[in-house]
Design a protein around this motif. Structure first.
Motif, PDB file in Angstrom:
ATOM      1  N   UNK A   1       2.556   7.766  -2.134  1.00 16.90           N
ATOM      2  CA  UNK A   1       2.799   6.795  -3.191  1.00 16.90           C
ATOM      3  C   UNK A   1       1.742   5.692  -3.177  1.00 16.90           C
ATOM      4  N   UNK A   2       1.387   5.211  -1.997  1.00 12.56           N
ATOM      5  CA  UNK A   2       0.353   4.180  -1.899  1.00 12.56           C
ATOM      6  C   UNK A   2      -0.999   4.701  -2.370  1.00 12.56           C
TER       7      UNK A   2
ATOM      8  N   UNK B   1      18.291   4.145   0.277  1.00 14.95           N
ATOM      9  CA  UNK B   1      18.966   4.760   1.416  1.00 14.95           C
ATOM     10  C   UNK B   1      18.333   4.310   2.721  1.00 14.95           C
ATOM     11  N   UNK B   2      19.118   4.201   3.796  1.00 17.20           N
ATOM     12  CA  UNK B   2      18.545   3.877   5.103  1.00 17.20           C
ATOM     13  C   UNK B   2      17.422   4.850   5.456  1.00 17.20           C
ATOM     14  N   UNK B   3      16.319   4.295   5.931  1.00 15.95           N
ATOM     15  CA  UNK B   3      15.144   5.106   6.231  1.00 15.95           C
ATOM     16  C   UNK B   3      14.101   5.086   5.130  1.00 15.95           C
ATOM     17  N   UNK B   4      14.462   4.586   3.947  1.00 19.03           N
ATOM     18  CA  UNK B   4      13.494   4.482   2.853  1.00 19.03           C
ATOM     19  C   UNK B   4      12.457   3.399   3.156  1.00 19.03           C
ATOM     20  N   UNK B   5      11.258   3.596   2.617  1.00 17.20           N
ATOM     21  CA  UNK B   5      10.205   2.582   2.682  1.00 17.20           C
ATOM     22  C   UNK B   5      10.252   1.734   1.423  1.00 17.20           C
ATOM     23  N   UNK B   6       9.911   0.461   1.570  1.00 15.22           N
ATOM     24  CA  UNK B   6       9.864  -0.479   0.436  1.00 15.22           C
ATOM     25  C   UNK B   6       8.405  -0.819   0.167  1.00 15.22           C
ATOM     26  N   UNK B   7       7.930  -0.482  -1.034  1.00 16.44           N
ATOM     27  CA  UNK B   7       6.555  -0.759  -1.437  1.00 16.44           C
ATOM     28  C   UNK B   7       6.559  -1.789  -2.561  1.00 16.44           C
ATOM     29  N   UNK B   8       5.471  -2.534  -2.653  1.00 12.14           N
ATOM     30  CA  UNK B   8       5.263  -3.438  -3.782  1.00 12.14           C
ATOM     31  C   UNK B   8       3.899  -3.113  -4.373  1.00 12.14           C
ATOM     32  N   UNK B   9       3.796  -3.176  -5.705  1.00 17.04           N
ATOM     33  CA  UNK B   9       2.569  -2.702  -6.361  1.00 17.04           C
ATOM     34  C   UNK B   9       1.428  -3.705  -6.342  1.00 17.04           C
ATOM     35  N   UNK B  10       1.694  -4.963  -5.911  1.00 22.04           N
ATOM     36  CA  UNK B  10       0.609  -5.929  -5.900  1.00 22.04           C
ATOM     37  C   UNK B  10       1.071  -7.294  -5.424  1.00 22.04           C
ATOM     38  N   UNK B  11       0.248  -8.288  -5.680  1.00 22.51           N
ATOM     39  CA  UNK B  11       0.468  -9.636  -5.150  1.00 22.51           C
ATOM     40  C   UNK B  11       1.639 -10.337  -5.832  1.00 22.51           C
ATOM     41  N   UNK B  12       2.304 -11.194  -5.068  1.00 20.55           N
ATOM     42  CA  UNK B  12       3.502 -11.878  -5.527  1.00 20.55           C
ATOM     43  C   UNK B  12       3.202 -13.314  -5.989  1.00 20.55           C
ATOM     44  N   UNK B  13       3.950 -13.741  -7.025  1.00 15.52           N
ATOM     45  CA  UNK B  13       3.954 -15.132  -7.443  1.00 15.52           C
ATOM     46  C   UNK B  13       2.920 -15.537  -8.472  1.00 15.52           C
TER      47      UNK B  13
END
Length: 335
Positions: free
Chosen positions: A284-285, A161-173
């Motif tokens: 969450x973080x 939804x608009x206003x949500x934060x996007x988190x990633x759990x760690x390093x990419x690739x």
């Protein structure tokens, strides 16, 4: 038992029974599997269930940080966990090529057993087929996972939804570059390891301790950029990604620069995207940073109205560019 897989091991006769007993039951055995019935009897699941199936064809079978066996467990467990579920059981089917080294098969079955135990799941039913030499490439594995949904409502790619934060759990690739460099025999100053790992214990904590998680998704084939495009399309929203906030290991960034690759499109096998209300992002973080699978977690962007189905990258120089889905096959047989 022969030191190589023979066609006879797929016959259903005495050789098949020896293979089941001396390889699969030795490493994967449990009360459910040990019954050796045509189907598994499940008596302790109730309520909404999550089911996922996947087939693993990765080449090579063994790679820095894992192998096809542990990857098959982790990949399916993680897919079930992305629906806000606790994975409980797996099925497992092996397609073996005649001539496969029996020590390799034993090593992979052992790795699967350890991975399943670490994830808290059991392999309760399976199948083995053997095809003539040249009809396959050593080994393919199909797994199906089932688990109990504990989130209400369950996370979904359609719930951003608009206003949500996007988190990633760690390093990419990490996974994509580890497979590519190992396959091609490339060497860098620091060895690059696959991130293959189970995520269900961390996602369970997020659901129980944070609560209102809108989206969970693991960015495997196609990487972060492609997965965010899928979510933006499902939810009918736009996602703004901050380039300088996306965690990428220095050795992965260096390898990508050398090879002309973008880490945002490389596969991951032990990371997940978490999208939830912005006011829950700090909590969450905190939960993610306290867990080994989330120690490099970061807030990397936001969901906004904008153009439906679009992902925009704000670059470290302050400009903007569109991130589209991956076009073509960047690296075949990555999982």
């Amino acid at each position: 038992m022969s030191d190589r897989v023979l066609l006879d091991y797929g016959s259903g006769g005495k050789a098949s029974q020896r293979l089941i007993r001396e390889i699969f039951l030795k490493h994967l055995g449990n009360p459910g599997l040990n019954r050796l019935d045509d189907a598994a009897l499940i008596e302790d699941l109730s309520g909404p269930l999550a089911v996922s199936t996947d087939t693993f064809t990765i080449f090579p079978l063994f790679f820095p940080g894992g192998d096809i066996g542990s990857l098959a467990v982790h990949g399916t467990v993680n897919d079930v966990a992305m629906l806000g579920a606790q994975p409980k059981y797996l099925s497992c089917a092996f397609l073996l090529e005649e001539g496969l080294d029996m020590q390799d098969l034993d090593r992979i079955a052992s790795s699967m057993g350890r991975a399943a135990a670490d994830c808290g799941v059991q392999v309760i039913t399976g199948d083995t087929k053997v095809v003539p030499k040249g009809a396959a490439d050593k080994m393919f594995i199909n797994t199906t996972g089932i688990g109990m949904v504990i989130a209400d409502p369950a996370p979904s790619g359609s719930r951003a939804e608009p206003g949500d934060a996007v988190l990633i759990s760690g390093t990419m690739g990490d996974h994509g570059l580890a497979i590519l460099t190992h396959r091609q025999g490339l060497k860098f100053e620091t060895d690059i390891q696959s991130d293959s790992q189970a995520l269900n214990s961390l996602t369970t904590r997020l659901i129980r301790e944070v609560g209102d998680v809108h989206v969970l998704r693991d960015p495997t084939r196609g990487g972060l950029a492609t997965t965010l495009n899928e979510i933006a399309s499902q939810s009918g929203c736009e996602i703004l990604l901050q380039e300088d906030q996306v965690p990428v290991r220095r050795e992965v960034q260096g390898g990508c620069s050398f090879l002309g690759l973008d880490p945002l499109y490389l596969a991951n096998e032990g990371k997940f995207i978490c999208i939830l209300p912005e006011d829950l992002a700090s909590k969450a973080l905190e939960v993610m940073h306290s867990h080994p699978a989330g120690r490099d977690a970061a807030l990397i962007g936001y969901v906004r109205e904008g153009q439906k189905g679009r992902v925009v990258l704000r670059t470290s120089l302050g400009g903007h560019r569109l991130l589209d889905m991956l076009e073509g096959e960047q690296l075949p047989r990555i999982c």
